[in-house]
Motif scaffolding. Structure first.
Motif, PDB file in Angstrom:
ATOM      1  N   LEU A 122       0.776  -1.152   0.063  1.00 58.62           N
ATOM      2  CA  LEU A 122      -0.005  -0.015   0.038  1.00 58.62           C
ATOM      3  C   LEU A 122       0.996   1.267  -0.014  1.00 58.62           C
ATOM      4  O   LEU A 122       0.602   2.232  -0.786  1.00 58.62           O
ATOM      5  CB  LEU A 122      -0.676   0.154   1.277  1.00 58.62           C
ATOM      6  N   GLY A 125       2.551   1.505  -3.406  1.00 61.32           N
ATOM      7  CA  GLY A 125       1.693   1.823  -4.326  1.00 61.32           C
ATOM      8  C   GLY A 125       1.154   3.419  -4.332  1.00 61.32           C
ATOM      9  O   GLY A 125       1.098   4.372  -5.219  1.00 61.32           O
ATOM     10  N   TYR A 126       1.025   3.905  -3.153  1.00 60.33           N
ATOM     11  CA  TYR A 126       0.932   5.179  -2.764  1.00 60.33           C
ATOM     12  C   TYR A 126       1.857   6.319  -3.017  1.00 60.33           C
ATOM     13  O   TYR A 126       1.708   7.455  -3.606  1.00 60.33           O
ATOM     14  CB  TYR A 126       0.306   5.374  -1.375  1.00 60.33           C
ATOM     15  N   THR A 162      -2.902   1.543  -5.623  1.00 56.90           N
ATOM     16  CA  THR A 162      -2.518   1.171  -4.605  1.00 56.90           C
ATOM     17  C   THR A 162      -2.876  -0.451  -4.109  1.00 56.90           C
ATOM     18  O   THR A 162      -1.961  -1.121  -3.863  1.00 56.90           O
ATOM     19  CB  THR A 162      -2.866   1.678  -3.137  1.00 56.90           C
TER      20      THR A 162
END
Length: 253
Positions: A122, A125-126, A162
């Motif tokens: 996460l 991806g962020y 994400t």
């Protein structure tokens, strides 16, 4: 009652018992998910502020439904991430009777690892979204348009980027777990490497804008994760083979 009649009955009871156990574990998982969902729902404002601190604009809401959507989306994401260790544990507990004592102890380590890798996915991806994808998309504007993003469109696109990373980062844990169960082998992963690369590149293309540089930036870490998974698969496979040989030698003696 003859033996031939007793065996099917015992099998039916065993299947029924497994289904009951599976149902109970799903219920426990669902309850924990709901509890985390409530926690996320109560703290949506704080979580929302965290996500919008990195953008220099205020998101727009054009319907009451969008407010409800953002509450459910943020609370659902938090609940799912927090419930991952519970899901993995329930899966482990369900199949643990078929594992040896050592396999139970080793595979139990995968539970915290699954949460850590999901969160890392996460975060990665962020970071890709905030520092690469989002600035790239804004640069295409070139002062031609009045930029305004609605809450559901912004977070919908953010989650689309994400979430795939979060699941793909689980690959090492899934690989080690399946290898320990004898389902996966390093030979299989190496033999199908080119297909795996193709799938990872397609995923990178789907979650990034049509820019070759961005697609490479996204695809390379995913390929590295796959190669790491192969190496971890080899380690687990060698240990499993060594344990099997030691067991066979002891049996022969």
């Amino acid at each position: 009652m003859s033996e031939s009649e007793q065996i099917p009955e015992e099998k039916e009871m065993n299947v029924g018992g497994h289904l009951t156990e599976l149902r109970n574990r799903l219920i426990v998982t669902a309850i924990i998910f709901v509890l985390f969902f409530i926690v996320g729902f109560i703290n949506v404002k704080s979580i929302y502020q965290f996500f919008v601190n990195d953008i220099d604009m205020q998101l727009t809401v054009i319907s009451p439904a969008e407010i409800i959507w953002i509450y459910f989306s943020i609370a659902g994401l938090l609940a799912f991430a927090a419930t991952i260790p519970v899901i993995v544990y329930q899966l482990w507990a369900f199949i643990s009777p078929a594992l040896t004592t050592k396999e139970k102890r080793v595979s139990l380590v995968y539970i915290p690892g699954s949460l850590i890798l999901f969160v890392l996915g996460l975060v990665f991806g962020y970071m890709v979204f905030i520092h690469l994808i989002f600035p790239f998309l804004l640069s295409l504007n070139d002062d031609m348009f009045n930029v305004m993003f609605t809450v559901d469109r912004y977070f919908g696109f953010l989650l689309k980027v994400t979430i795939p990373f979060a699941f793909l980062f689980e690959l090492p844990v899934v690989t080690m777990f399946l290898t320990s169960l004898g389902v996966l082998t390093p030979t299989f992963m190496i033999k199908n490497r080119k297909y795996a690369y193709f799938i990872l590149i397609v995923v990178g293309v789907l979650i990034t804008p049509p820019d070759f540089f961005l697609q490479i930036v996204v695809a390379v870490p995913l390929i590295i994760i796959y190669e790491m998974s192969i190496q971890l698969c080899k380690v687990v496979y060698r240990k499993k083979q060594a344990q099997h040989e030691a067991f066979m030698n002891e049996g022969g003696e």
